[in-house]
Design a protein around this motif. Structure first.
Motif, PDB file in Angstrom:
ATOM      1  N   SER A 329      21.731 -12.430 -87.880  1.00 44.17           N
ATOM      2  CA  SER A 329      22.058 -13.970 -86.580  1.00 44.17           C
ATOM      3  C   SER A 329      23.349 -13.449 -86.834  1.00 44.17           C
ATOM      4  N   GLN A 330      24.284 -13.165 -88.288  1.00 40.66           N
ATOM      5  CA  GLN A 330      25.806 -12.872 -88.144  1.00 40.66           C
ATOM      6  C   GLN A 330      26.110 -11.847 -87.306  1.00 40.66           C
ATOM      7  N   GLY A 331      27.225 -11.315 -86.896  1.00 39.65           N
ATOM      8  CA  GLY A 331      27.575  -9.571 -86.646  1.00 39.65           C
ATOM      9  C   GLY A 331      28.188  -8.902 -87.957  1.00 39.65           C
ATOM     10  N   ILE A 332      28.581  -7.756 -88.188  1.00 41.22           N
ATOM     11  CA  ILE A 332      29.469  -7.361 -89.057  1.00 41.22           C
ATOM     12  C   ILE A 332      30.498  -7.431 -89.567  1.00 41.22           C
ATOM     13  N   TRP A 333      31.406  -8.046 -89.023  1.00 38.18           N
ATOM     14  CA  TRP A 333      32.250  -8.874 -89.316  1.00 38.18           C
ATOM     15  C   TRP A 333      32.403 -10.332 -89.186  1.00 38.18           C
ATOM     16  N   PRO A 334      32.951 -11.062 -90.233  1.00 36.73           N
ATOM     17  CA  PRO A 334      32.984 -12.187 -89.999  1.00 36.73           C
ATOM     18  C   PRO A 334      33.660 -12.762 -88.746  1.00 36.73           C
ATOM     19  N   VAL A 335      33.572 -13.999 -88.120  1.00 39.22           N
ATOM     20  CA  VAL A 335      34.150 -14.177 -86.976  1.00 39.22           C
ATOM     21  C   VAL A 335      35.161 -15.110 -87.697  1.00 39.22           C
ATOM     22  N   THR A 336      36.442 -14.710 -87.227  1.00 36.92           N
ATOM     23  CA  THR A 336      37.488 -15.903 -87.223  1.00 36.92           C
ATOM     24  C   THR A 336      37.838 -17.307 -86.680  1.00 36.92           C
ATOM     25  N   GLU A 337      38.369 -17.930 -87.000  1.00 42.78           N
ATOM     26  CA  GLU A 337      38.530 -19.588 -86.495  1.00 42.78           C
ATOM     27  C   GLU A 337      39.585 -19.124 -85.098  1.00 42.78           C
ATOM     28  N   ARG A 338      39.468 -19.750 -84.182  1.00 41.04           N
ATOM     29  CA  ARG A 338      40.560 -19.247 -83.639  1.00 41.04           C
ATOM     30  C   ARG A 338      42.380 -20.091 -83.826  1.00 41.04           C
ATOM     31  N   GLU A 339      42.678 -19.440 -83.570  1.00 42.52           N
ATOM     32  CA  GLU A 339      43.993 -19.417 -83.758  1.00 42.52           C
ATOM     33  C   GLU A 339      45.572 -20.117 -82.848  1.00 42.52           C
ATOM     34  N   ASP A 340      45.331 -21.795 -82.903  1.00 42.67           N
ATOM     35  CA  ASP A 340      46.218 -22.144 -81.943  1.00 42.67           C
ATOM     36  C   ASP A 340      48.144 -22.576 -82.392  1.00 42.67           C
ATOM     37  N   ASP A 341      48.376 -21.799 -83.345  1.00 47.25           N
ATOM     38  CA  ASP A 341      49.379 -22.474 -83.949  1.00 47.25           C
ATOM     39  C   ASP A 341      50.655 -21.614 -83.208  1.00 47.25           C
ATOM     40  N   LEU A 342      50.180 -20.631 -83.494  1.00 46.68           N
ATOM     41  CA  LEU A 342      50.890 -19.071 -82.004  1.00 46.68           C
ATOM     42  C   LEU A 342      49.813 -18.410 -81.950  1.00 46.68           C
ATOM     43  N   LYS A 343      50.470 -17.975 -80.621  1.00 42.69           N
ATOM     44  CA  LYS A 343      49.696 -16.743 -79.404  1.00 42.69           C
ATOM     45  C   LYS A 343      50.461 -15.527 -80.140  1.00 42.69           C
ATOM     46  N   VAL A 344      50.556 -14.864 -80.027  1.00 43.84           N
ATOM     47  CA  VAL A 344      51.061 -13.004 -79.850  1.00 43.84           C
ATOM     48  C   VAL A 344      50.496 -12.799 -78.362  1.00 43.84           C
ATOM     49  N   SER A 345      51.468 -11.997 -77.707  1.00 47.42           N
ATOM     50  CA  SER A 345      50.991 -11.010 -77.313  1.00 47.42           C
ATOM     51  C   SER A 345      51.485  -9.735 -76.560  1.00 47.42           C
ATOM     52  N   ALA A 346      51.668  -9.013 -76.548  1.00 45.77           N
ATOM     53  CA  ALA A 346      52.168  -7.624 -75.904  1.00 45.77           C
ATOM     54  C   ALA A 346      52.061  -6.905 -74.822  1.00 45.77           C
ATOM     55  N   LYS A 457      46.940  -6.104 -80.461  1.00 45.92           N
ATOM     56  CA  LYS A 457      46.897  -4.961 -80.880  1.00 45.92           C
ATOM     57  C   LYS A 457      47.328  -4.030 -79.076  1.00 45.92           C
ATOM     58  N   PHE A 458      48.425  -3.642 -79.134  1.00 47.81           N
ATOM     59  CA  PHE A 458      47.766  -2.721 -77.150  1.00 47.81           C
ATOM     60  C   PHE A 458      48.214  -1.661 -77.246  1.00 47.81           C
ATOM     61  N   ARG A 459      48.032  -0.956 -76.358  1.00 49.40           N
ATOM     62  CA  ARG A 459      47.170   0.980 -76.000  1.00 49.40           C
ATOM     63  C   ARG A 459      48.884   1.112 -75.161  1.00 49.40           C
ATOM     64  N   LEU A 460      49.586   2.468 -76.128  1.00 51.97           N
ATOM     65  CA  LEU A 460      50.556   3.043 -75.015  1.00 51.97           C
ATOM     66  C   LEU A 460      49.783   3.720 -73.833  1.00 51.97           C
ATOM     67  N   PRO A 461      50.641   4.603 -73.161  1.00 51.67           N
ATOM     68  CA  PRO A 461      50.069   5.141 -71.518  1.00 51.67           C
ATOM     69  C   PRO A 461      50.061   6.612 -72.344  1.00 51.67           C
ATOM     70  N   LEU A 462      49.154   7.458 -71.934  1.00 49.50           N
ATOM     71  CA  LEU A 462      48.767   8.897 -72.876  1.00 49.50           C
ATOM     72  C   LEU A 462      49.924  10.142 -72.254  1.00 49.50           C
ATOM     73  N   LYS A 463      50.929   9.216 -70.906  1.00 50.12           N
ATOM     74  CA  LYS A 463      52.066  10.309 -70.693  1.00 50.12           C
ATOM     75  C   LYS A 463      53.187  10.002 -71.491  1.00 50.12           C
ATOM     76  N   LEU A 464      52.868   9.165 -73.084  1.00 53.40           N
ATOM     77  CA  LEU A 464      53.873   9.416 -73.624  1.00 53.40           C
ATOM     78  C   LEU A 464      54.460  10.400 -74.647  1.00 53.40           C
ATOM     79  N   ILE A 465      53.168  11.414 -75.209  1.00 53.46           N
ATOM     80  CA  ILE A 465      52.768  12.264 -75.426  1.00 53.46           C
ATOM     81  C   ILE A 465      52.006  13.484 -74.611  1.00 53.46           C
ATOM     82  N   CYS A 466      52.398  13.147 -73.293  1.00 52.68           N
ATOM     83  CA  CYS A 466      51.255  14.646 -72.412  1.00 52.68           C
ATOM     84  C   CYS A 466      52.176  14.462 -71.153  1.00 52.68           C
ATOM     85  N   LEU A 467      52.440  15.736 -70.882  1.00 59.71           N
ATOM     86  CA  LEU A 467      52.943  16.110 -69.217  1.00 59.71           C
ATOM     87  C   LEU A 467      52.059  16.596 -69.101  1.00 59.71           C
ATOM     88  N   PRO A 468      51.815  16.701 -66.459  1.00 58.72           N
ATOM     89  CA  PRO A 468      50.773  17.738 -66.117  1.00 58.72           C
ATOM     90  C   PRO A 468      50.860  19.332 -66.270  1.00 58.72           C
TER      91      PRO A 468
END
Length: 818
Positions: A329-346, A457-468
């Protein structure tokens, strides 16, 4: 040189025990004055000057001293003080009472080493700069005559010692930190030598009693008598703040110290025997004791009862069933408890910076774009020592990757901004970035704070490394992705990479990476297929992954949840294997270059030693072109060092391309066999175990071990394969044939219904229908032999994608023939 009367009387008693404090920068044989300081040091407000010993001897040394050893021959000449001083140039100067006795240069000495005197053999023992232990008889030193009898002044006499013949030598292959001679009886004595990686116990004649290889870099040692007859104990301190106690070569005890010991002694303080006295490099003295208070608690006797094996078997089966249910029943990776002390957003800016922040770039174009990323930290409680670390895949670089916040008040928000740009001339394997925050949360029991880590985690745009770019119809590598929905206009998927056409329907689009390579994307109008093609196999990864992600986002916005992609072509293993061979070849070249550089460095040091010896000789011989040989060797060392750096750069770029190709292969396998996210995660863990490739631990042996484990466990055909034991050591292989064979077997087992899982009790593979364009491997007794002969024959011809007919729905490009 200054010797006081009190030191002389005390030196006769201490010299018999050979108790000398050896610390960096300290003279050997100096005596402690703690007992003399204690009477007048009591009380903080005392103003009387401390008592001074009357000066009895004072002599100026004409050469810089390094070691001093006092009170030689106390039993043969009682009442006489003999002092030996070793200078910085390796000369031994012996003083008798107030007068200078003689001075002798040790043969072949460039730099002085640790010095000890053996009263039993009446000889000096030292370690020369040639990394060998040498013994010189005192009688030979005393009866040797000066080189020039006509020199009359004492100044000339000090530097005119005659070269001597060594009594015995022993090559230990490393520099020595200290020497100690221990005599437990009159019949035998031992010479202990502490090296940089080993410590040795020698006999009087230079033969090795035993030696011990040390795990940590030592700093000091002290041999002492053992309670067991015929054995010796040794205290060894190291630079990891540890003190080890050895009985001969067996580690008996290890303890932690608050500092790095540079000297250690064992004494008796206030009737407490066995006190360990250590001195740190900043002058702190510590007295420690190895022992514990006796425990008065006695464990009560356990009442014996009869064992009911039937009940135990039933209970064991119930527990095993519970464990198995939890694992399923358990997933591959252990489920970590929710962290309420600090929230990080990018938040990543959708547009490139108006003024590029790129500096010191290596890409051969004029303008390199940069993108601003803002990371926000919101904390609920008070936090201490918060540190934000940002990581992106090279050759992407950050304008700033470390941010520190000493204290964050409750309900506080902090925002930092930085820019990301491409520095190298090749493409990164991923466009994902990771922001990791480490902080300490104070508690009642721990005011300093409990360490915590949170990431975003954050995702960078394709235009950072690529041009038309201009699309192309001809390419060496092609992939076709099938979908279950009608095709989407590429203008809707990639709005920033094409100009709007007359019919608002763009089915061909070109991409040009900043490094120079080009990728073409073609969309079919009727057959629900997309084709990606390029001249470089690894360049297909980023555009293919970006296409699938944007298709999923597009259909999610349309409210369609059953969108799926698939891959029905043959696996491009041959192209993948070529990148593996190129990466492995660079690793082998790196090893050869490092070995050759090591040989030239040894030759360079040997020539230097010969030149120093000739320059130091009073009657120097001709150089015999040693200077020319030194110059030529130096140029070879520099050229080899440049070649090693160039190979390391090429190896890093090759590893980046290999990672991109590996991501592509994992993606195609997942689409080919419709693997779940958990199974794809297992493949990524097996194929991408390393973030950085090194000579000691490389990608080939690590991946081979991981794939072998999968073939032996969840993808095994029988219990016989599960019983095979894998090697516990990872060494660089001779070639890549074994790795390529295992990758091919992995694809074949998956094609025949194998299921990837982490549990060892995987069910037997089920037969499933193979998709079109792929042929299975006949599993027979000749399976291993056929794989070794030609791994490319296991699948359909790998040029199958190149020979595909063009999609009839794709309009031909202007100026490009099909």
């Amino acid at each position: 040189m200054i010797v006081t009367e009190r030191e002389r009387e005390r030196g006769r008693d201490i010299g018999r025990r050979r108790s000398r404090l050896h610390a960096p920068g300290a003279r050997r044989g100096t005596r402690s004055r703690v007992s003399r300081i204690a009477p007048w040091a009591k009380g903080r407000r005392q103003t009387a000057a401390p008592p001074r010993d009357p000066l009895t001897r004072d002599r100026d040394l004409t050469q810089s001293g390094f070691n001093i050893y006092g009170n030689l021959l106390p039993t043969k000449f009682p009442g006489r003080d003999l002092i030996c001083i070793q200078s910085m140039d390796g000369m031994l100067m012996v003083f008798e009472q107030e007068s200078y006795a003689f001075g002798r240069f040790l043969p072949g000495s460039l730099l002085p080493g640790p010095l000890a005197y053996s009263s039993r053999t009446d000889s000096f023992i030292t370690v020369s700069s040639c990394q060998q232990v040498e013994s010189y008889k005192y009688q030979v030193l005393a009866f040797a005559t000066d080189a020039d009898k006509r020199q009359e002044t004492e100044q000339q006499k000090l530097g005119s010692g005659k070269r001597l013949v060594v009594d015995w030598t022993l090559n230990i292959g490393e520099q020595a930190l200290d020497i100690c001679i221990v005599s437990f009886n009159q019949s035998a004595s031992s010479v202990f030598v502490l090296g940089e990686r080993n410590f040795f116990c020698l006999k009087d004649n230079g033969q090795i009693r035993f030696m011990k290889k040390l795990d940590c870099s030592p700093s000091c040692f002290l041999p002492y008598c053992s309670v067991s007859e015929g054995t010796m104990n040794t205290l060894i301190g190291n630079h990891n703040n540890m003190l080890h106690i050895y009985q001969d070569v067996t580690l008996k005890w290890a303890t932690q110290l608050p500092h790095i010991p540079v000297a250690v002694r064992v004494g008796c303080l206030h009737d407490l025997k066995g006190v360990i006295v250590t001195l740190s490099d900043d002058g702190h003295l510590q007295c420690s004791y190895l022992g514990t208070d006796p425990s008065l608690f006695q464990a009560p006797k356990v009442e014996s009862r009869e064992l009911h094996y039937d009940e135990l078997d039933i209970e064991l089966k119930e527990l095993q069933k519970i464990i198995k249910d939890v694992n399923k029943s358990q997933g591959i990776w252990p489920v970590t408890e929710r962290e309420d002390d600090l929230k990080v957003s990018a938040i990543v800016s959708p547009n490139v910076d108006s003024v590029s922040q790129a500096t010191d770039v290596e890409v051969g174009i004029d303008l390199i774009p940069s993108v601003t990323v803002k990371v926000t930290l919101q904390n609920r409680l008070a936090l201490q020592k918060a540190k934000l670390s940002v990581y992106v895949q090279p050759p992407l670089v950050l304008t700033c990757d470390q941010f520190t916040f000493e204290f964050m008040a409750p309900e506080m928000s902090r925002t930092v901004a930085f820019s990301v740009y491409l520095k190298g001339s090749y493409t990164p394997p991923e466009l994902e970035g990771n922001a990791v925050v480490s902080y300490s949360r104070p508690s009642d029991r721990n005011p300093d704070g409990i360490p915590r880590v949170i990431q975003c985690k954050f995702r960078l745009p394709l235009k950072l490394i690529c041009l038309p770019g201009q699309p192309s119809k001809t390419a060496s590598h092609k992939l076709t992705i099938d979908t279950n929905k009608s095709p989407v206009s590429l203008l809707s998927l990639f709005p920033g990479f094409a100009s709007q056409s007359e019919d608002d329907q763009v089915n061909v689009m070109g991409f040009r990476f900043l490094g120079g390579s080009r990728v073409t994307l073609l969309a079919s109008k009727t057959s629900q297929r997309y084709r990606i093609q390029s001249e470089q196999f690894e360049d297909l990864w980023l555009i293919t992954n970006e296409l699938i992600i944007r298709l999923q986002e597009y259909f999610e916005k349309q409210g369609i949840k059953d969108f799926a992609c698939s891959f029905s072509g043959s696996m491009p293993l041959q192209e993948y294997f070529e990148l593996i061979d190129h990466h492995f070849e660079l690793r082998i070249n790196g090893e050869k270059l490092e070995e050759l550089l090591s040989e030239r460095a040894v030759q360079f040091r040997a020539i230097q030693r010969r030149l120093l010896t000739r320059f130091k000789d009073k009657t120097p011989a001709p150089l015999q072109h040693l200077d020319t040989l030194l110059d030529g060797t130096y140029k070879q060392v520099i050229a080899l060092a440049d070649a090693v750096e160039e190979n390391q750069d090429n190896l890093f770029q090759s590893f980046t391309k290999l990672r991109s190709a590996t991501h592509l292969v994992i993606l195609l396998i997942g689409l080919w066999q419709k693997l779940s996210p958990d199974q794809v995660a297992i493949l990524e863990a097996a194929f991408l175990p390393l973030q950085q490739d090194t000579q000691e631990l490389g990608w080939e042996e690590t991946v081979d071990a991981a794939i072998s484990h999968l073939l032996k466990t969840c993808l095994s055909k029988s219990s016989k394969e599960q019983a095979l034991n894998l090697s516990s050591q990872l060494n660089i292989p001779k070639d890549t044939s074994r790795l390529k064979k295992h990758i091919t077997l992995l694809c074949d087992r998956l094609a025949k219904g194998g299921r990837l899982c982490l549990s060892t009790d995987a069910t037997a593979p089920q037969i499933m229908v193979m998709p079109g364009g792929c042929t299975t491997i006949p599993e027979s007794d000749l399976e291993e032999r056929s794989i070794e002969q030609d791994s490319t024959e296991l699948f359909t011809n790998h040029k199958h994608l190149n020979l595909e007919t063009p999609l009839p729905e794709v309009l031909p490009l202007q100026g490009v023939s099909e």
